[in-house]
Scaffold this active site. Sequence first.
Site, PDB file in Angstrom:
ATOM      1  N   LYS A 267       0.853  -1.210   0.000  1.00  0.00           N
ATOM      2  CA  LYS A 267       0.000   0.000   0.000  1.00  0.00           C
ATOM      3  C   LYS A 267       0.881   1.250   0.000  1.00  0.00           C
ATOM      4  O   LYS A 267       0.594   2.229  -0.692  1.00  0.00           O
ATOM      5  CB  LYS A 267      -0.913   0.013   1.226  1.00  0.00           C
ATOM      6  CG  LYS A 267      -1.991  -1.059   1.195  1.00  0.00           C
ATOM      7  CD  LYS A 267      -3.299  -0.488   0.667  1.00  0.00           C
ATOM      8  CE  LYS A 267      -4.301  -1.549   0.254  1.00  0.00           C
ATOM      9  NZ  LYS A 267      -4.683  -2.467   1.314  1.00  0.00           N
TER      10      LYS A 267
ATOM     11  N   LYS B 195      -8.049  -9.526 -12.139  1.00  0.00           N
ATOM     12  CA  LYS B 195      -9.175  -9.934 -11.309  1.00  0.00           C
ATOM     13  C   LYS B 195     -10.310  -8.917 -11.488  1.00  0.00           C
ATOM     14  O   LYS B 195     -10.040  -7.706 -11.608  1.00  0.00           O
ATOM     15  CB  LYS B 195      -8.678  -9.916  -9.855  1.00  0.00           C
ATOM     16  CG  LYS B 195      -9.564 -10.583  -8.871  1.00  0.00           C
ATOM     17  CD  LYS B 195      -8.808 -10.660  -7.546  1.00  0.00           C
ATOM     18  CE  LYS B 195      -9.803 -10.837  -6.438  1.00  0.00           C
ATOM     19  NZ  LYS B 195      -9.207 -10.881  -5.130  1.00  0.00           N
TER      20      LYS B 195
ATOM     21  N   LYS C 186     -14.100  -3.274  -9.519  1.00  0.00           N
ATOM     22  CA  LYS C 186     -14.785  -2.021  -9.847  1.00  0.00           C
ATOM     23  C   LYS C 186     -13.769  -0.937 -10.181  1.00  0.00           C
ATOM     24  O   LYS C 186     -13.919  -0.198 -11.131  1.00  0.00           O
ATOM     25  CB  LYS C 186     -15.610  -1.610  -8.630  1.00  0.00           C
ATOM     26  CG  LYS C 186     -16.435  -0.374  -8.857  1.00  0.00           C
ATOM     27  CD  LYS C 186     -17.500  -0.293  -7.819  1.00  0.00           C
ATOM     28  CE  LYS C 186     -18.480  -1.413  -7.969  1.00  0.00           C
ATOM     29  NZ  LYS C 186     -19.841  -1.011  -8.138  1.00  0.00           N
TER      30      LYS C 186
END
Length: 324
Positions: free
Chosen positions: A112, A192, A195
């Site tokens: 991250k 994958k 959204k």
Amino acid sequence: MKRRVFSGARPTGRQHLGNYLGAIQNYVNLQDEYDCVYCIVDIHALTTLENTADLQQNIHGMVLDWLAAGINPERSIIFVQSHVPEVTELHTLLSMVTPLGWLLRVPTFKEKARLQPQNVNYGLVGYPVLMTADIVLYKAEVVPVGEDQLPHLELAREIARRFNNLFGDTFPEPQAKLTPFPLVLGLDGKEKMSKQLGNDIEIALSDKETVARVMTAVTDPARRYRSDPGHPEICNIYRLHQYFSPSRQDSIGRQCRSADIGCVDCKTLLARGINASLGPFRERRAVLAAKPQYVTDVLADGASRARLIAQETLREVRQRVGLI
Ligand code: SF4
């Protein structure tokens, strides 16, 4: 008494086929065997979200999908993480027993930090502690996880164990319920379904919208002309037939290899299969969506049931650590 399951999901909004085939169907099935606590982890979402304008709308759309898909609010507790503020106090208390080194080693923190170098916030480091608080606040014994999430759960178990060693037996160490989440690829056939990547098919689309969406999917690039033989094993449309038209998948594979079926027809069949399979879900969703207060009421009831458990746990924790 049934054992308690806890699972948290980020408020990603209206759900797509990947969510449906993975998490949602699993959530529905777990209700038969476990006392289920399903949480929409809105505080976790703040660690990576910079724009929160859609947060409430996303929570609403997601819960509507869950309910229409069969998560039963009378059997399961469905609630929003921040509606039970006890979790933030438990997070702080657990942070006192969690060595910083454990958190800095977590691969997802490093990942991250790499992805959002402009926003490496404290919440990213503390994420596993908040996740542990989510689980142990409800004294959940079982957490459904995919293989990739096992290290996170192991850390939660270590934090719970450390607390128990320091202050006495308080929390069950949550066990992983290893769940094979099918890898559902998106319309690009590479990544994958997500959204964020814009390669998804929402389950609540209309029949017509579903057809239009499926038609945009990438197929076997070797099939430039209708007469070119295809390679279904590398085509995502073929993989999706496995879920939505399983009885036809073998013959579609043969017809693709011999160029007896074109990609447009193949996609039309898939879209029909998706629409047939999701028809009952879409009808239920429309009924629930027509009751404007329904989702709000379900979440308020879920939060008040969750809070009863949370307050009892927190009282015990405060006593253990000497705050009362
Ligand atoms: Fe894929 Fe179907 Fe086209 Fe074959 S016919 S490449 S399986 S979309």
